[in-house]
Design a protein around this motif. Structure first.
Motif, PDB file in Angstrom:
ATOM      1  N   TYR A 161      26.262 -33.507   5.185  1.00 47.74           N
ATOM      2  CA  TYR A 161      25.324 -32.437   4.803  1.00 47.74           C
ATOM      3  C   TYR A 161      23.852 -32.863   4.893  1.00 47.74           C
ATOM      4  O   TYR A 161      22.992 -32.057   5.269  1.00 47.74           O
ATOM      5  N   PRO A 162      23.539 -34.167   4.598  1.00 50.24           N
ATOM      6  CA  PRO A 162      22.113 -34.533   4.649  1.00 50.24           C
ATOM      7  C   PRO A 162      21.544 -34.510   6.066  1.00 50.24           C
ATOM      8  O   PRO A 162      20.324 -34.604   6.232  1.00 50.24           O
ATOM      9  N   GLN A 163      22.389 -34.409   7.063  1.00 53.50           N
ATOM     10  CA  GLN A 163      21.899 -34.417   8.453  1.00 53.50           C
ATOM     11  C   GLN A 163      21.677 -33.004   9.003  1.00 53.50           C
ATOM     12  O   GLN A 163      21.401 -32.828  10.190  1.00 53.50           O
ATOM     13  N   THR A 164      21.775 -31.999   8.142  1.00 54.46           N
ATOM     14  CA  THR A 164      21.587 -30.613   8.584  1.00 54.46           C
ATOM     15  C   THR A 164      20.247 -30.429   9.304  1.00 54.46           C
ATOM     16  O   THR A 164      20.183 -29.822  10.374  1.00 54.46           O
ATOM     17  N   ASP A 165      19.185 -30.944   8.698  1.00 54.58           N
ATOM     18  CA  ASP A 165      17.842 -30.669   9.233  1.00 54.58           C
ATOM     19  C   ASP A 165      17.504 -31.502  10.463  1.00 54.58           C
ATOM     20  O   ASP A 165      16.448 -31.303  11.072  1.00 54.58           O
ATOM     21  N   MET A 166      18.375 -32.462  10.831  1.00 53.04           N
ATOM     22  CA  MET A 166      18.083 -33.296  12.013  1.00 53.04           C
ATOM     23  C   MET A 166      19.080 -33.044  13.138  1.00 53.04           C
ATOM     24  O   MET A 166      19.114 -33.814  14.109  1.00 53.04           O
ATOM     25  N   ILE A 167      19.874 -31.965  13.023  1.00 52.17           N
ATOM     26  CA  ILE A 167      20.823 -31.640  14.089  1.00 52.17           C
ATOM     27  C   ILE A 167      20.051 -31.494  15.409  1.00 52.17           C
ATOM     28  O   ILE A 167      18.916 -31.020  15.394  1.00 52.17           O
ATOM     29  N   THR A 168      20.624 -31.978  16.491  1.00 52.31           N
ATOM     30  CA  THR A 168      20.046 -31.975  17.861  1.00 52.31           C
ATOM     31  C   THR A 168      18.948 -33.025  18.071  1.00 52.31           C
ATOM     32  O   THR A 168      18.181 -32.906  19.020  1.00 52.31           O
ATOM     33  N   SER A 169      18.898 -34.054  17.240  1.00 53.34           N
ATOM     34  CA  SER A 169      17.890 -35.100  17.470  1.00 53.34           C
ATOM     35  C   SER A 169      18.330 -35.997  18.624  1.00 53.34           C
ATOM     36  O   SER A 169      19.394 -36.624  18.556  1.00 53.34           O
ATOM     37  N   PRO A 170      17.517 -36.110  19.668  1.00 56.86           N
ATOM     38  CA  PRO A 170      17.957 -36.866  20.844  1.00 56.86           C
ATOM     39  C   PRO A 170      17.728 -38.364  20.705  1.00 56.86           C
ATOM     40  O   PRO A 170      16.697 -38.788  20.161  1.00 56.86           O
ATOM     41  N   ALA A 171      18.674 -39.169  21.176  1.00 55.44           N
ATOM     42  CA  ALA A 171      18.517 -40.630  21.187  1.00 55.44           C
ATOM     43  C   ALA A 171      19.499 -41.196  22.209  1.00 55.44           C
ATOM     44  O   ALA A 171      20.529 -40.583  22.474  1.00 55.44           O
ATOM     45  N   PRO A 172      19.173 -42.373  22.748  1.00 49.93           N
ATOM     46  CA  PRO A 172      20.076 -42.954  23.756  1.00 49.93           C
ATOM     47  C   PRO A 172      21.258 -43.678  23.112  1.00 49.93           C
ATOM     48  O   PRO A 172      21.448 -44.866  23.300  1.00 49.93           O
ATOM     49  N   GLY A 173      22.044 -42.966  22.313  1.00 44.39           N
ATOM     50  CA  GLY A 173      23.249 -43.568  21.730  1.00 44.39           C
ATOM     51  C   GLY A 173      23.204 -43.639  20.217  1.00 44.39           C
ATOM     52  O   GLY A 173      22.171 -43.417  19.580  1.00 44.39           O
ATOM     53  N   LEU A 174      24.367 -43.939  19.633  1.00 44.04           N
ATOM     54  CA  LEU A 174      24.553 -43.909  18.183  1.00 44.04           C
ATOM     55  C   LEU A 174      23.571 -44.788  17.410  1.00 44.04           C
ATOM     56  O   LEU A 174      22.941 -44.328  16.453  1.00 44.04           O
ATOM     57  N   LEU A 175      23.445 -46.077  17.803  1.00 46.88           N
ATOM     58  CA  LEU A 175      22.690 -47.003  16.951  1.00 46.88           C
ATOM     59  C   LEU A 175      21.198 -46.660  16.916  1.00 46.88           C
ATOM     60  O   LEU A 175      20.609 -46.588  15.823  1.00 46.88           O
ATOM     61  N   PRO A 176      20.554 -46.366  18.064  1.00 51.04           N
ATOM     62  CA  PRO A 176      19.160 -45.903  17.973  1.00 51.04           C
ATOM     63  C   PRO A 176      19.011 -44.566  17.258  1.00 51.04           C
ATOM     64  O   PRO A 176      18.011 -44.323  16.569  1.00 51.04           O
ATOM     65  N   TRP A 177      20.008 -43.702  17.374  1.00 51.93           N
ATOM     66  CA  TRP A 177      19.979 -42.402  16.682  1.00 51.93           C
ATOM     67  C   TRP A 177      19.970 -42.619  15.168  1.00 51.93           C
ATOM     68  O   TRP A 177      19.219 -41.967  14.424  1.00 51.93           O
ATOM     69  N   LEU A 178      20.788 -43.578  14.702  1.00 47.70           N
ATOM     70  CA  LEU A 178      20.822 -43.885  13.256  1.00 47.70           C
ATOM     71  C   LEU A 178      19.460 -44.389  12.790  1.00 47.70           C
ATOM     72  O   LEU A 178      18.927 -43.942  11.768  1.00 47.70           O
ATOM     73  N   GLN A 179      18.888 -45.326  13.554  1.00 44.01           N
ATOM     74  CA  GLN A 179      17.611 -45.950  13.150  1.00 44.01           C
ATOM     75  C   GLN A 179      16.456 -44.958  13.203  1.00 44.01           C
ATOM     76  O   GLN A 179      15.616 -44.912  12.310  1.00 44.01           O
ATOM     77  N   THR A 180      16.418 -44.173  14.282  1.00 43.07           N
ATOM     78  CA  THR A 180      15.235 -43.338  14.524  1.00 43.07           C
ATOM     79  C   THR A 180      15.230 -42.083  13.659  1.00 43.07           C
ATOM     80  O   THR A 180      14.188 -41.674  13.164  1.00 43.07           O
ATOM     81  N   TYR A 181      16.386 -41.464  13.533  1.00 42.80           N
ATOM     82  CA  TYR A 181      16.435 -40.159  12.852  1.00 42.80           C
ATOM     83  C   TYR A 181      17.215 -40.163  11.539  1.00 42.80           C
ATOM     84  O   TYR A 181      16.784 -39.589  10.550  1.00 42.80           O
ATOM     85  N   THR A 182      18.407 -40.788  11.563  1.00 46.23           N
ATOM     86  CA  THR A 182      19.327 -40.590  10.443  1.00 46.23           C
ATOM     87  C   THR A 182      18.822 -41.246   9.158  1.00 46.23           C
ATOM     88  O   THR A 182      18.764 -40.588   8.114  1.00 46.23           O
ATOM     89  N   PHE A 183      18.460 -42.507   9.263  1.00 44.08           N
ATOM     90  CA  PHE A 183      18.062 -43.207   8.032  1.00 44.08           C
ATOM     91  C   PHE A 183      16.785 -42.601   7.431  1.00 44.08           C
ATOM     92  O   PHE A 183      16.748 -42.332   6.218  1.00 44.08           O
ATOM     93  N   PRO A 184      15.750 -42.336   8.233  1.00 42.58           N
ATOM     94  CA  PRO A 184      14.567 -41.679   7.627  1.00 42.58           C
ATOM     95  C   PRO A 184      14.899 -40.313   7.020  1.00 42.58           C
ATOM     96  O   PRO A 184      14.338 -39.944   5.977  1.00 42.58           O
ATOM     97  N   THR A 185      15.788 -39.563   7.653  1.00 43.20           N
ATOM     98  CA  THR A 185      16.157 -38.238   7.103  1.00 43.20           C
ATOM     99  C   THR A 185      16.898 -38.399   5.778  1.00 43.20           C
ATOM    100  O   THR A 185      16.636 -37.671   4.809  1.00 43.20           O
ATOM    101  N   GLU A 186      17.810 -39.359   5.721  1.00 41.35           N
ATOM    102  CA  GLU A 186      18.600 -39.536   4.496  1.00 41.35           C
ATOM    103  C   GLU A 186      17.742 -40.076   3.347  1.00 41.35           C
ATOM    104  O   GLU A 186      18.067 -39.870   2.172  1.00 41.35           O
ATOM    105  N   ARG A 187      16.645 -40.720   3.682  1.00 39.37           N
ATOM    106  CA  ARG A 187      15.728 -41.238   2.650  1.00 39.37           C
ATOM    107  C   ARG A 187      15.242 -40.120   1.725  1.00 39.37           C
ATOM    108  O   ARG A 187      15.023 -40.326   0.527  1.00 39.37           O
ATOM    109  N   GLN A 188      15.075 -38.929   2.278  1.00 43.47           N
ATOM    110  CA  GLN A 188      14.516 -37.808   1.495  1.00 43.47           C
ATOM    111  C   GLN A 188      15.433 -37.361   0.358  1.00 43.47           C
ATOM    112  O   GLN A 188      15.029 -36.577  -0.503  1.00 43.47           O
TER     113      GLN A 188
END
Ligand code: GUN
Ligand code: ZN
Length: 440
Positions: free
Chosen positions: A84-111
């Motif tokens: 559920y915490p990733q609702t607002d970052m759906i469709t965030s582009p990244a070259p694969g899982l690990l950069p996607w986690l670092q670039t978008y997921t962790f900063p989004t979940e911080r909120q």
């Protein structure tokens, strides 16, 4: 907060009815279909499902009857892996899982350290589930216990059957998202006591994935799962080849990525493993032997370029399968769109999935994977009345195609490939209408 009341007394719904009693891949007579059907609910549960002509005489006079003729009633969809915490970052582009986690997921979940933000996103996320016909989901929250409270409060207030848990993560992630081995598991135990089986809520112990939990945290989480055998456990496994190499470097003596979880006692009934793409034959056999279940996340696997789930190998090993959106790695809340992409992934691997199988996987298959058969997932008498109304006329194209289908299989295919939230005319949970398309 007290849950919204369920409707008392019998209530009836006339429509075409479809539900499953077995896996169509294993049995010829796996589904129950009534072209002119009647579904009768009472006190939030299924009382009967069958032919209108046979059942109408059993209704007491003045029973409220909603006429959905021309539409299909099926059990509510079950999404076995989503965040559920990733609702607002759906469709965030990244070259694969690990950069996607670092670039978008962790900063989004911080909120999600902010309870007001948690409540706002939880409420929007649940609205999205319901408008897409999903009545049960297995949900990742964040590392913050408040994010779990916010989700369960929103779900309990609407009397939905949901599974959720606090993410455990004590290494290899930004400091602002780290818990500790003992603290994370202590918080999880507190949340189990507060929410597991509170109304319709169920708790899932949620180590994010092996790279972000220390040995000590994995050990304690495994012990917690054994101490509370009727809770769920959810995590990610074998999603991406870079992740696989990382796990190999962290656990050089493990036979495989899945073996890391097995060593910590995490393979068991009610354990739900997301992805399961890069498993080997031994892993698949261990999944089946331990009654561990798989959440297939097709839209996410395509979006993040993770790989193609191997249906033939999974079926040969008799693994327990279910479908999942994996929002926000996944690109849609719709289980119809998830069926669409799952079909294509299977196709590329040489497996033709029938539409009946896809609808089974999104309903009874999910319930069985979660050991909830008899509670949700079909219309057996006494089950909870979680169901949806599908509209084959939802769009001009769907209407035109539906009018030209020659079989139930073709009609279901049209809904799965062309359908989305517009095809969900209404969603009912515990016998109560929780989404009506006309009101939106
Ligand atoms: N692996 C670890 N965390 C995640 C996540 O949030 N999403 C996906 N798709 N894979 C993960
Ligand atoms: Zn996920």
């Amino acid at each position: 907060m007290t849950p919204a009341p369920t409707s008392a007394g019998p209530t009836a719904y006339r429509a075409s009815l479809l539900h499953f009693t077995a896996d169509p891949a294993q049995t010829q007579h796996a589904h129950d279909w009534h072209e002119d059907g009647l579904l009768i609910t009472e006190n939030g549960h299924i009382k009967a499902a069958g032919d209108y002509a046979k059942l109408k005489h059993t209704l007491p006079p003045d029973t409220p009857l909603t006429d959905y003729s021309g539409k299909l009633i099926v059990p509510g969809f079950i999404d076995t892996h989503t965040h559920y915490p990733q609702t607002d970052m759906i469709t965030s582009p990244a070259p694969g899982l690990l950069p996607w986690l670092q670039t978008y997921t962790f900063p989004t979940e911080r909120q999600f350290s902010d309870p007001l933000h948690d409540a706002d996103v939880a409420s929007f996320f649940i609205d999205q589930l319901l408008r897409n016909g999903t009545t049960t989901a297995m949900v990742y929250c964040t590392v913050h216990p408040a994010s779990v409270d916010a989700f369960f409060e929103a779900s309990h207030a609407r009397n939905l059957r949901m599974v959720a848990g606090k993410v455990l993560m004590d290494r290899n992630c930004p400091e602002f998202l780290q818990d500790t081995a003992e603290g994370g598991v202590r918080d999880s135990a507190t949340l189990i006591n507060k929410w597991h089986k509170h109304g319709r809520q169920l708790y899932a112990i949620t180590p994010r994935f092996a790279p972000t939990s220390s040995d000590a945290q994995m050990q304690l989480a495994g012990e917690l799962a054994q101490a509370y055998p009727d809770t769920y456990l959810q995590t990610h496994v074998a999603e991406n080849t870079d992740e696989l190499a990382w796990v190999k470097s962290l656990y050089p003596s493990a036979r495989s990525y899945l073996d890391v979880y097995e060593r910590f006692g995490m393979l068991r009934p009610r354990a739900m493993f997301g992805h399961c793409i890069w498993l080997d034959a031994v892993d698949r056999a261990r999944m089946a032997a331990t009654q561990s279940a798989t959440a297939i996340c097709a839209t996410s696997n395509l979006f993040l370029g993770s790989g193609l789930f191997d249906f033939a190998a999974a079926d040969a090993a008799q693994m327990s399968l279910s479908l999942a959106t994996d929002v926000g790695g996944g690109t849609s809340f719709s289980m119809l769109q998830t069926m669409n992409e799952t079909y294509k992934v299977a196709c590329l691997g040489g497996t033709h999935l029938s539409a009946l199988r896809l609808f089974y996987l999104a309903t009874l298959g999910g319930a069985r994977s979660m050991q909830l058969e008899g509670t949700i997932g079909n219309f057996q008498s006494g089950a909870e009345a979680d169901f949806i109304v599908l509209d084959p006329q939802a769009t001009p194209l769907l209407g035109r195609r539906s009018a030209r289908t020659d079989s139930l299989e073709e009609l279901l295919f049209a809904l799965a490939i062309l359908g989305d939230d517009r095809a969900i005319a209404a969603t009912y949970s515990a016998g109560r209408c929780v989404h009506n398309r006309e009101d939106q």
